[in-house]
Design an enzyme around this catalytic site. Structure first.
Site, PDB file in Angstrom:
ATOM      1  N   LYS A  23      21.160  -1.088  25.981  1.00  0.00           N
ATOM      2  CA  LYS A  23      21.892   0.189  25.965  1.00  0.00           C
ATOM      3  C   LYS A  23      23.025   0.250  24.936  1.00  0.00           C
ATOM      4  CE  LYS A  23      20.171   2.310  30.067  1.00  0.00           C
ATOM      5  NZ  LYS A  23      19.584   1.632  31.212  1.00  0.00           N
TER       6      LYS A  23
ATOM      7  N   ASP B 248      21.723  -8.697  35.128  1.00  0.00           N
ATOM      8  CA  ASP B 248      21.288  -7.573  34.316  1.00  0.00           C
ATOM      9  C   ASP B 248      22.518  -6.696  34.063  1.00  0.00           C
ATOM     10  OD1 ASP B 248      20.364  -5.192  33.293  1.00  0.00           O
ATOM     11  OD2 ASP B 248      18.635  -5.029  34.641  1.00  0.00           O
TER      12      ASP B 248
ATOM     13  N   PHE C  48      17.442  -1.660  39.391  1.00  0.00           N
ATOM     14  CA  PHE C  48      16.568  -1.176  38.330  1.00  0.00           C
ATOM     15  C   PHE C  48      16.644  -2.156  37.174  1.00  0.00           C
ATOM     16  CE2 PHE C  48      15.595   1.233  34.454  1.00  0.00           C
ATOM     17  CZ  PHE C  48      14.332   1.692  34.791  1.00  0.00           C
TER      18      PHE C  48
END
Ligand SMILES: *Cc1c(COP(=O)(O)O)cnc(C)c1O
Length: 403
Positions: free
Chosen positions: A252, A222, A137
């Site tokens: 995040k 990532d 993702f």
């Protein structure tokens, strides 16, 4: 226990979320409180975002102080805190330069553009292919959904973006066969988050790094979910030998809940990105940078990372015991550090609802997993409480299956 419906009707919101029937009014550390004052133990931390818990005094202070001074000026001016935070991130990592964004997806977008531009600037305009892995993702922009290749996220959105390929996660031979003179970059999460807390073995990451280097291919990691202390090191790839990427995406926990992301790169990998090649109105604005600086200050403290490793040991021991008591509910415990996955036998959505009944908040994940993503500052007592609430959840699921 069912919560009363939120007072504001939800039917004017685009229906892209399957939301839990629950709203919170305030939070403190690892606790969230509804308007009526009911407390929930937060084991998802806004999907690994409120890494320092809710209302962390240092972050609140940073936001308030900056909020009274200056919010926004535009990147056409120097932003001293942006220079400070970039310097801080580079001092802690492989990177030489940083581009700030407002989200993870935008950090991925920058990384993908940077990789192609790197080869183009070196006279290799044909090197456009980006290799990603199943279960990944990377966010929701066009490039990010094709980089991850999840069919459910690309379906119906028109012709596919050219130059993206998806291979099986962890299949080194497939990567060896696919990588070549038209490959621009390989992108992966060292520990897949949304895919269900799947950690790539450390030796695989080292081998993958070696392979990309041999072929002159850029490695994009990532670390939006796995980074900033989540696995007990500042970045998950640090667990593997010689696995530093060329480009890394972070977001995040970087803002602890304030929207901020970053694309980090070596000066070599970033060498194609000259003036005008990319930009953002909000990216790296003074508010975001003040909070980011405060968050990074806390996240990089050795005590923070030690605490994560201790907590992770506690979780992994207790969860192994829980799994052996409830093999009818929990098939596998996996992940790394505090990016924990439980692969379930009953449906993960039913399990999440049952956990909510126990006032425990957990996240879903691919492969019928639930994820435990506690704030890094959760106390050991709260961790034991989380385990007790999970145990009660397993009991309830078992009783329901027997009924
Ligand atoms: C959350 C996430 C993203 C997307 O971040 P947004 O801020 O939602 O755009 C990308 N990659 C990974 C690994 C993530 O966990």
């Amino acid at each position: 226990m069912a919560e009363p419906a939120p007072p504001v009707p939800a039917d004017h919101l685009l229906g892209v979320y399957n939301r839990a029937p629950l709203a919170f009014e305030r939070g403190e550390g690892a606790r969230l409180y509804t308007a009526s004052g009911e407390a929930y133990l937060d084991c998802l931390a806004g999907i690994a975002t409120t890494g320092l818990g809710h209302a962390h005094p240092k972050l609140v202070e940073a936001l308030k102080t900056q909020g009274e001074k200056l919010w926004h000026v535009s990147n056409i001016f120097r932003i001293p805190d942006q220079e400070r935070l970039a310097g801080r991130l580079c001092a802690e990592t492989f990177a030489d330069v940083v581009f700030f964004t407002n989200s993870g997806t935008e950090a991925v977008e920058c990384a993908l553009k940077m990789a192609r531009k790197y080869h183009w600037a070196r006279g290799e305009a044909d090197r456009i292919e980006v290799i990603g892995f199943d279960g990944a993702f990377h966010g929701r922009s066009y490039a990010a959904v094709y980089a991850a290749g999840n069919p459910a996220y690309v379906e119906g959105f028109g012709p596919p973006l050219p130059g993206y390929r998806t291979l099986k996660f962890g299949d080194h031979e497939a990567l060896k066969a696919a990588i070549g003179p038209t490959t621009a970059a390989v992108i992966l999460e060292p520990v897949q988050g949304e895919g269900g807390a799947r950690a790539l073995p450390e030796s695989c990451l080292t081998a993958l790094r070696q392979l990309t280097r041999e072929h002159g291919v850029l490695l994009i990691l990532d670390e939006i979910q796995s980074g900033l202390g989540r696995t007990g090191r500042l970045f998950a790839h640090e667990w593997a030998h010689d696995a530093a990427p060329d480009i890394m995406c972070v977001a995040k926990a970087l803002g602890g809940g304030f929207p901020v992301g970053a694309c980090l790169a070596t000066s070599e990998a970033a060498s194609g990105m000259g003036v005008g090649a990319h930009g953002s109105t909000y990216g790296g604005n003074p508010l975001a940078m003040a909070v980011g600086l405060a968050a990074v200050e806390e996240l990089t403290r050795p005590e923070t990372l030690e605490h994560v490793r201790r907590l992770s040991g506690l979780f992994s021991q207790s969860l192994a015991a829980l799994q052996s008591r409830f093999p009818d509910i929990i098939e596998e415990v996996r992940g790394k550090g505090l990016l924990i996955g439980l692969k379930l036998i009953p449906s993960n959505r039913a399990f999440m609802a049952a956990a909510r009944d126990q006032h425990l908040l957990i996240a879903g994940g691919g492969d019928n997993c639930v994820r435990l993503l506690p704030p890094l500052i959760m106390s050991e007592d709260e961790a034991r409480e989380a385990i007790a609430r999970l145990e009660a959840t397993c009991e309830a699921m078992r009783a329901e299956a027997a009924a």
